[in-house]
Design an enzyme around this catalytic site. Structure first.
Site, mmCIF file in Angstrom:
data_model
loop_
_atom_site.group_PDB
_atom_site.id
_atom_site.type_symbol
_atom_site.label_atom_id
_atom_site.label_comp_id
_atom_site.label_asym_id
_atom_site.label_seq_id
_atom_site.Cartn_x
_atom_site.Cartn_y
_atom_site.Cartn_z
ATOM 1 N N ASN A 211 0.887 -1.177 -0.149
ATOM 2 C CA ASN A 211 0.201 0.232 0.148
ATOM 3 C C ASN A 211 0.966 1.411 0.122
ATOM 4 O O ASN A 211 1.586 1.652 0.845
ATOM 5 C CB ASN A 211 -0.888 0.136 1.231
ATOM 6 C CG ASN A 211 -1.840 0.975 1.312
ATOM 7 O OD1 ASN A 211 -1.754 1.906 0.442
ATOM 8 N ND2 ASN A 211 -2.503 1.089 2.475
ATOM 9 N N ARG B 87 -2.757 -2.089 -3.213
ATOM 10 C CA ARG B 87 -3.759 -1.289 -2.994
ATOM 11 C C ARG B 87 -3.861 -0.245 -3.943
ATOM 12 O O ARG B 87 -2.828 0.586 -3.840
ATOM 13 C CB ARG B 87 -4.031 -0.740 -1.393
ATOM 14 C CG ARG B 87 -5.241 0.053 -1.092
ATOM 15 C CD ARG B 87 -5.174 0.566 0.091
ATOM 16 N NE ARG B 87 -6.349 1.310 0.421
ATOM 17 C CZ ARG B 87 -6.779 1.620 1.539
ATOM 18 N NH1 ARG B 87 -5.965 1.359 2.391
ATOM 19 N NH2 ARG B 87 -7.946 2.232 1.721
ATOM 20 N N HIS C 25 -12.752 3.256 0.284
ATOM 21 C CA HIS C 25 -12.897 2.151 1.597
ATOM 22 C C HIS C 25 -13.336 0.915 1.006
ATOM 23 O O HIS C 25 -13.639 -0.020 1.693
ATOM 24 C CB HIS C 25 -13.652 2.816 2.660
ATOM 25 C CG HIS C 25 -12.770 3.837 3.511
ATOM 26 N ND1 HIS C 25 -13.467 4.783 4.208
ATOM 27 C CD2 HIS C 25 -11.429 4.084 3.700
ATOM 28 C CE1 HIS C 25 -12.404 5.564 4.838
ATOM 29 N NE2 HIS C 25 -11.283 5.148 4.512
ATOM 30 N N ARG D 6 -9.745 16.126 6.735
ATOM 31 C CA ARG D 6 -10.784 16.455 5.852
ATOM 32 C C ARG D 6 -12.113 16.592 6.625
ATOM 33 O O ARG D 6 -12.585 16.278 7.365
ATOM 34 C CB ARG D 6 -10.923 15.261 4.766
ATOM 35 C CG ARG D 6 -9.760 15.079 4.162
ATOM 36 C CD ARG D 6 -9.653 13.872 3.301
ATOM 37 N NE ARG D 6 -9.030 12.591 4.071
ATOM 38 C CZ ARG D 6 -9.082 11.368 3.748
ATOM 39 N NH1 ARG D 6 -9.965 10.878 2.918
ATOM 40 N NH2 ARG D 6 -8.401 10.401 4.494
ATOM 41 N N GLU E 147 -7.941 -5.029 5.169
ATOM 42 C CA GLU E 147 -7.868 -4.793 3.978
ATOM 43 C C GLU E 147 -6.773 -5.425 3.254
ATOM 44 O O GLU E 147 -6.742 -5.863 2.169
ATOM 45 C CB GLU E 147 -7.642 -3.105 3.553
ATOM 46 C CG GLU E 147 -8.858 -2.304 4.000
ATOM 47 C CD GLU E 147 -8.728 -0.949 4.701
ATOM 48 O OE1 GLU E 147 -7.823 -0.793 5.578
ATOM 49 O OE2 GLU E 147 -8.787 0.150 3.842
#
Ligand code: ADP
Length: 397
Positions: A12, A96, A184, A244, A382
């Site tokens: 990732n 990813r 996600h 964010r 993940e």
């Protein structure tokens, strides 16, 4: 040195970090995590760290300044892997990749055509996609015979209805790829995959999964398929996050350009790195700090986070036409009993009755036995999802 088993490497790659996991070749369908870790501070002060499956530290060291990009970071990782898993072969590398666009409804074996396709999506995810692709290229340059698989954060959401995907802008703008994609997805896909075992009574029903980490979103699922998400065109939409803001009236963005005279780079920095919990509290983007603080601004940040999650639970409950279960996952969702309690209490109107003891003890089921809507904590994974996809596409399982 660990036993020399063949393994799948999961990567990732971010702008300044390369996270990795090593999974041993599966026996009887089960992947075994051997190690996970990261190289942080790429291009500034690079550091390497790795842990075993039990969390024990396997390595922690400062790296030289020569580690300045994906390729040189990968060289450092390769040195460590050779030392640790010397006799084992790399069976495949799973990545990813944030954006798979409208066409990739599942993971893809990396080919020159797929790479050309994914490069076209860079403008849709300029902060992540180039780094994801640079890692694939760096592996290909070093291990040309090893197959690679790109696993997308958008794929799981590709079955959304036309109205759920639509952004009501002029057609010529939509034709450039402006639509709601959702992100996600690997986390949600993992949760969906374990739902029949972890929460059997809701698996076939209407479920909202709350992935609450430094990035945060909700996914509405019906029978374990995504029907909507709070993330839209980018991972800026929806909930308030660490840095964010979540959904913002686009008029605010116009105001920043037209009235405050900010540049595109300044606006991007504000929206991705300077807003959210950090901006409200003025001190931290880490939920742990905020929950411990007595400062009014820190409390307001937590209040706002909970408010936004609760409001979006309402919106997605409407999209699903009702709700059977709520699942919490990721850093905040898995670890903060207080945030779960506050969200669940504010969502009592839709039928959630929390079991306080189960919630405080981080149990798997945290709602009372008679609760009309059940609530759960399911840790996400993940990396395991990427290992599974990679194994499947390469015919290893
Ligand atoms: P990411 O993978 O997106 O970086 P994580 O899913 O690891 O994020 O979540 C990280 C966040 O989880 C941290 O910023 C922190 O706020 C939060 N977190 C972790 N543990 C706790 C805890 N015990 N209580 C509250 N928040 C926590």
């Amino acid at each position: 040195m660990a036993p020399a088993s063949d393994y799948v490497l999961v990567l990732n790659a971010g702008s300044s970090s390369l996270k990795f996991s090593v999974y041993a070749r599966p026996a009887a369908q089960a992947w075994r995590l051997e190690a996970r870790g990261q190289i942080e501070g790429i291009g500034t002060v690079p550091r390497f760290s790795a842990r075993g499956a039990d969390g024990a530290t396997l390595a922690r060291e400062d790296l030289g300044r020569a580690v300045r990009d994906a390729g040189t970071a990968l060289d450092s990782l390769a040195n460590w892997l050779r030392e640790r898993f010397g006799g084992g072969r790399v069976l495949g590398v799973g990545h990813r990749v944030v954006h798979g666009g409208a066409s990739h409804a599942g993971p893809a074996l990396v080919t020159p055509e797929v790479m050309a396709d994914l490069r076209k999506l860079v403008p849709l995810a300029p902060l992540h996609q180039p780094h994801n692709l640079a890692a694939i290229e760096a592996v290909a340059a070093r291990l040309p015979d090893v197959a690679q698989v790109a696993c997308f954060d958008t794929s799981f959401h590709r079955g959304h209805s036309a109205v759920a995907e639509l952004i009501a802008l002029p057609k010529e703008i939509r034709d450039t790829g402006v639509q709601r994609y959702g992100f996600h997805g690997l986390s949600y896909e993992y949760v969906a995959s374990v739902l029949p075992e972890a929460a059997p009574e809701i698996a076939a029903g209407r479920v909202i999964v709350a992935h609450l980490g430094s990035g945060a979103s909700l996914c509405a699922m019906s029978n374990r398929r995504s029907v909507d998400s709070t993330f839209g065109f980018t991972a800026l939409d929806g909930l308030c996050m660490g840095t964010r803001p979540g959904a913002v009236d686009p008029g605010v963005v116009l105001y920043l350009f037209q009235n405050l005279g900010l540049s595109a780079q300044e606006v991007e920095a504000i929206l991705y790195r300077k807003s959210g919990l950090l901006a409200i509290s003025g001190t931290s983007n880490d939920m742990r700090d905020l929950l411990q603080s007595a400062e009014p601004a820190a409390r307001l940040a937590v209040d706002y986070f909970v408010y936004r999650v609760t409001k979006e639970i309402g919106a997605l409950t409407a999209a699903l036409g009702g709700l059977d279960g709520l699942v919490f996952t990721a850093g905040i969702g898995e670890n903060s009993a207080e945030v779960r309690r506050r969200i669940s209490e504010a969502s009592a109107w839709c039928g959630i009755e929390l079991d306080d003891a189960a919630n405080s003890g981080n149990a798997a089921r945290i709602s009372r036995a008679g609760s009309r809507v059940s609530a759960w904590v399911i840790p996400t994974n993940e990396e395991l999802m990427i290992a599974r996809h990679t194994g499947r596409l390469l015919g290893l399982t």
